[in-house]
Design an enzyme around this catalytic site. Sequence first.
Site, PDB file in Angstrom:
ATOM      1  N   LYS A 205       0.844  -1.195   0.000  1.00  0.00           N
ATOM      2  CA  LYS A 205       0.000   0.000   0.000  1.00  0.00           C
ATOM      3  C   LYS A 205       0.880   1.246   0.000  1.00  0.00           C
ATOM      4  O   LYS A 205       1.825   1.345   0.805  1.00  0.00           O
ATOM      5  CB  LYS A 205      -0.897  -0.002   1.246  1.00  0.00           C
TER       6      LYS A 205
ATOM      7  N   GLU B 105      -1.391   0.131  -8.888  1.00  0.00           N
ATOM      8  CA  GLU B 105      -2.846  -0.018  -8.846  1.00  0.00           C
ATOM      9  C   GLU B 105      -3.503   1.297  -8.433  1.00  0.00           C
ATOM     10  O   GLU B 105      -3.091   1.915  -7.450  1.00  0.00           O
ATOM     11  CB  GLU B 105      -3.167  -1.130  -7.828  1.00  0.00           C
TER      12      GLU B 105
ATOM     13  N   ASP C 147      -0.304  -0.369  -4.459  1.00  0.00           N
ATOM     14  CA  ASP C 147      -1.694   0.082  -4.549  1.00  0.00           C
ATOM     15  C   ASP C 147      -1.835   1.450  -3.887  1.00  0.00           C
ATOM     16  O   ASP C 147      -1.605   1.593  -2.689  1.00  0.00           O
ATOM     17  CB  ASP C 147      -2.610  -0.951  -3.858  1.00  0.00           C
TER      18      ASP C 147
ATOM     19  N   ASP D  31      -8.557  -0.521 -10.208  1.00  0.00           N
ATOM     20  CA  ASP D  31      -9.347  -1.249  -9.208  1.00  0.00           C
ATOM     21  C   ASP D  31     -10.682  -0.526  -8.968  1.00  0.00           C
ATOM     22  O   ASP D  31     -11.690  -0.863  -9.594  1.00  0.00           O
ATOM     23  CB  ASP D  31      -8.504  -1.383  -7.922  1.00  0.00           C
TER      24      ASP D  31
ATOM     25  N   LYS E  39     -12.919  -7.082  -8.978  1.00  0.00           N
ATOM     26  CA  LYS E  39     -13.415  -7.479  -7.655  1.00  0.00           C
ATOM     27  C   LYS E  39     -14.843  -7.971  -7.850  1.00  0.00           C
ATOM     28  O   LYS E  39     -15.781  -7.167  -7.926  1.00  0.00           O
ATOM     29  CB  LYS E  39     -13.378  -6.291  -6.690  1.00  0.00           C
TER      30      LYS E  39
HETATM   31  O1  OSB Z   1      -7.799  -1.530  -2.645  1.00  0.00           O
HETATM   32  O2  OSB Z   1      -7.345  -3.525  -3.045  1.00  0.00           O
HETATM   33  C1  OSB Z   1      -7.796  -2.683  -2.286  1.00  0.00           C
HETATM   34  C2  OSB Z   1      -8.600  -4.277   1.099  1.00  0.00           C
HETATM   35  C3  OSB Z   1      -9.760  -3.607   1.422  1.00  0.00           C
HETATM   36  C4  OSB Z   1     -10.248  -2.649   0.564  1.00  0.00           C
HETATM   37  C5  OSB Z   1      -9.565  -2.358  -0.606  1.00  0.00           C
HETATM   38  C6  OSB Z   1      -8.420  -3.031  -0.954  1.00  0.00           C
HETATM   39  C7  OSB Z   1      -7.914  -3.989  -0.066  1.00  0.00           C
HETATM   40  C8  OSB Z   1      -6.684  -4.714  -0.282  1.00  0.00           C
HETATM   41  C9  OSB Z   1      -6.558  -6.075   0.328  1.00  0.00           C
HETATM   42  O3  OSB Z   1      -5.715  -4.225  -0.831  1.00  0.00           O
HETATM   43  C10 OSB Z   1      -6.792  -7.172  -0.608  1.00  0.00           C
HETATM   44  C11 OSB Z   1      -7.054  -8.497   0.067  1.00  0.00           C
HETATM   45  O4  OSB Z   1      -8.145  -8.718   0.610  1.00  0.00           O
HETATM   46  O5  OSB Z   1      -6.176  -9.343   0.047  1.00  0.00           O
HETATM   47 MG    MG Z   2      -6.897  -1.751  -4.626  1.00  0.00          MG
END
Ligand code: OSB
Ligand code: MG
Length: 365
Positions: free
Chosen positions: A164, A214, A189, A239, A263
């Site tokens: 992140k 991302e 991300d 995303d 997703k």
């Molecule tokens: O932006 O991908 C995202 C988790 C919660 C909300 C948004 C995101 C995420 C993650 C975790 O990056 C992904 C996972 O569950 O492994």
């Molecule tokens: Mg994401």
Amino acid sequence: MGIRIDDIRIHRIIAPLKKPFHTKLQHVQERESLIIEVRSGDYRGYGEGVAFTTPWYTEETVKTTLFVLRHVLIPRVKGEVMTHPRNMYELYETVKGNRMAKAALDMACWDLYAKVKGVPLYELYGGKKEAIDAGVVVTWKTEEELREEVQKAVDAGYRRVKIKIHRQIDPQTIENVIREFPETYFFADANGSFTKQSIEKLQAFDAIGLRLIEQPFKKEDRILYEEWTPQFQTPIGLDESIASYEDAEWAIQSGAADCIVLKPGRVGGPTVSLDIIQRAKEASIDLWIGGMIEFGVSKAHNIALATLEGVTLPGDFSASNHFWERDIITPGLTLCDGQMRVLNEPGIGVTIDEDVLKQYRVDTY
Ligand code: OSB
Ligand code: MG
């Protein structure tokens, strides 16, 4: 012969995370979710509502999905006869938005359908892979913590690690850590943190050897994506921007994305996801399946979709023991050589652990 939808239950659950999930947008310590159960005779199909308690990531929340499921979607399908999950989806497709609510119900219908047919979901989808590549996300506050978390992920067998980031952090911090793990695929991300004013900072991230960035800009910043995505050397994955088939179509046709982050729990479920995967495959654009801190029901659904040929990169597939002390499914999802085995039982191929479900459950509707 059709499958009569006799009854539908919703379990609202809350579970603590093993370790708080810390990002610029939100600090998540416990996960509230909905597990939806569609019944026909002795068969049970399961889906998961993946909205969060508050709208920090998507507009939908647990409360809005619960309302829409109970008062809008479920009344349209209860007592109806399913000849195919797509026919069920058509009964509520015209309901506006609320795709996370739709996804929970759609997942449950696909699982039920596959179970009645006696086939694993991935087989029904036409998936060919026997195992899928795992991937994990790490959240962090200091370079030291980032290094530790990446090391833990690598030790656990993950070959793709997503870090992140946001516009205030120093790209050097990320570069220092990822250089130490030359075998690992690193994605970053940004959850929409970058703006027109911070493009230079993003360009610095572009130069550190990430395999993918991302969602650098907000989902509303379509103009920025169209202008800038072709100019970065690191592939850009979308995303939050991909909330529907039409969003995917825009991303593909405009060149705004080098990669689709799908997703299923956000776009409306497996029905829409199958269409997006097919479209991405036709367009030869990369696609991977993302998660949102999910329990095993949603993860098992996502694994089935990830067996399709159009899913080309490792997604957010972490083992049950990554977020949870105990997952609500049994057996839990595990890694084997950096991969997850495809589940070879009818439907999603996992069983609900009724004891754990009971332990986490706060209400049934
Ligand atoms: O932006 O991908 C995202 C988790 C919660 C909300 C948004 C995101 C995420 C993650 C975790 O990056 C992904 C996972 O569950 O492994
Ligand atoms: Mg994401």
